[in-house]
Design a protein around this motif. Structure first.
Motif, PDB file in Angstrom:
ATOM      1  N   ASP A   9       0.841  -1.197   0.000  1.00 37.78           N
ATOM      2  CA  ASP A   9       0.000   0.000   0.000  1.00 37.78           C
ATOM      3  C   ASP A   9       0.878   1.249   0.000  1.00 37.78           C
ATOM      4  O   ASP A   9       2.093   1.174   0.069  1.00 37.78           O
ATOM      5  N   ARG A  10       0.235   2.372  -0.158  1.00 38.35           N
ATOM      6  CA  ARG A  10       0.828   3.705  -0.054  1.00 38.35           C
ATOM      7  C   ARG A  10       2.067   3.892  -0.961  1.00 38.35           C
ATOM      8  O   ARG A  10       3.144   4.231  -0.512  1.00 38.35           O
ATOM      9  N   ASP A  12      -3.996   3.490  -4.294  1.00 38.86           N
ATOM     10  CA  ASP A  12      -3.984   2.806  -2.996  1.00 38.86           C
ATOM     11  C   ASP A  12      -2.899   1.746  -2.886  1.00 38.86           C
ATOM     12  O   ASP A  12      -2.617   1.264  -1.784  1.00 38.86           O
ATOM     13  N   GLY A  13      -2.315   1.343  -4.002  1.00 44.33           N
ATOM     14  CA  GLY A  13      -1.343   0.262  -3.898  1.00 44.33           C
ATOM     15  C   GLY A  13      -0.542   0.034  -5.170  1.00 44.33           C
ATOM     16  O   GLY A  13      -0.839   0.585  -6.232  1.00 44.33           O
TER      17      GLY A  13
END
Length: 380
Positions: A336-337, A369-370
């Motif tokens: 993520d991030r 988001d990912g």
């Protein structure tokens, strides 16, 4: 020994070029000896020998036979040799017309024919308008050296024409063969350069993959140690710095191994290393599946995927969670991030080359988001 070393130092094309040149020179020597034996007087033998020396000089001056490309005999050699053969040819015609006895006439005729034959094997095949020159020489020689005999003149013209065709075809085939050998030599040189470039690319890719993760781990753990030290937790800070030292030593060992040409890499070890590195960076790694599910043929490349993917998570994201999935038909690494784009310097291009070499494919997907790294291979 020196002569042997000199021969071995020559390239394949240079050896073939030298062989062709010596063969042509030997053919001229044989022709000169045969013509000299047929001559009836000392002066005609001397003239034939002079013509032979001129013909050998003309062959020596031909760029096509230069052992070293571009390096030939002195520039004046070919013009002087050509002028010598023309002078012998013209002089023989003059002597034929002025001769008062048959012996002198025969000797002059032999010299004239010899000059024409030597020119056919040493000068004309390399000339720009060789075929027109051959026809002209074949037609003119009977008029010059057989002025007193029409039947001999026609027979001599036909003989010169056929001999000239043979000499030109033989010479051009030899030159064509030299060109083919040169192309093969150049192709070998280009292939060697490509192999060197490929090996440099492989080494730089491996160096990036091997050292990149180690440096990333050192950087992350060093920052953690500084933060712990500032917070007063000296024991954990010391422990982190001990790990930094261990990582540095391991990275040096891996780099030495890489330099020696060995690239052994263990999938289970990389998964454990990825979990440790990501944990230090504040990211939890969840492993789904098991390394045993990955076909043996793809263990090494899967380990490189884990290593490169982990390095990219540390360098190109602020991930708090990552998921590694291992299976029989492929694997994936999600986090993520993500931050920004991966770019070409991430090592993914080198990773894609590794995968292509074993028949696997690389897929990349980036969302807000990912980030997903997917690899597929045939189940074996």
């Amino acid at each position: 020994m020196r002569a042997t070393a000199w021969w071995h130092d020559l390239s394949g094309s240079a050896k073939f070029r030298l062989y062709s040149r010596v063969t042509f020179q030997a053919a001229i020597v044989v022709l000169v000896v045969a013509l000299a034996i047929a001559a009836d007087s000392v002066w005609s033998v001397l003239a034939i020998v002079i013509g032979g020396i001129a013909a050998m000089g003309a062959v020596e001056a031909q760029p096509d036979f230069a052992t070293v490309p571009g390096v030939v005999a002195r520039p004046w050699t070919l013009p002087v040799a050509t002028a010598t053969l023309i002078a012998l040819w013209v002089s023989s015609g003059i002597v034929v017309r002025l001769a008062t006895d048959e012996a002198t006439d025969d000797g002059a005729r032999t010299v004239g024919v010899s000059a024409a034959l030597l020119a056919l094997f040493s000068v004309i095949p390399f000339a720009r308008h060789k075929w027109w020159i051959l026809v002209g020489l074949s037609a003119a020689t009977p008029l010059v050296v057989f002025a007193k005999s029409l039947s001999l003149g026609l027979e001599g013209a036909a003989t010169l024409l056929l001999t000239g065709v043979f000499a030109i075809v033989l010479t051009r085939l030899t030159v064509w063969g030299l060109g083919v050998v040169d192309e093969l030599e150049r192709a070998k040189g280009v292939e060697a350069q490509l192999q060197v470039a490929e090996e440099r690319l492989r080494f730089s890719r491996d160096l990036h993959d091997v050292v990149g993760r180690g440096f990333s781990a050192v950087a992350v753990k060093s920052e953690l140690a500084v933060a712990l030290s500032r917070a007063g937790d000296t024991d954990r800070a010391v422990a982190e710095m001990e790990e930094v030292r261990t990582l540095a030593v391991e990275s040096m060992g891996q780099m030495r191994t890489l330099v020696r040409g060995y690239r052994n890499i263990d999938l289970r070890g990389e998964v454990a290393g990825a979990r440790s590195l990501l944990s230090a960076a504040g990211c939890e790694l969840v492993v789904e599946g098991d390394a045993a599910k990955v076909p043996t043929a793809f263990h090494e490349v899967a380990a490189w995927v884990v290593r490169e993917g982990t390095t990219n998570i540390v360098e190109h994201s602020a991930a708090t969670r990552a998921t590694l999935t291992l299976g029989g038909s492929g694997m994936s690494l999600r986090n993520d991030r993500p931050q920004g784009t991966i770019g070409e310097r991430s090592g993914l291009r080198g990773l894609e080359e590794r995968l292509a070499a074993v028949g696997a494919t690389l897929g990349i997907a980036t969302t807000a988001d990912g980030f997903i790294l997917e690899i597929h291979w045939e189940n074996q």
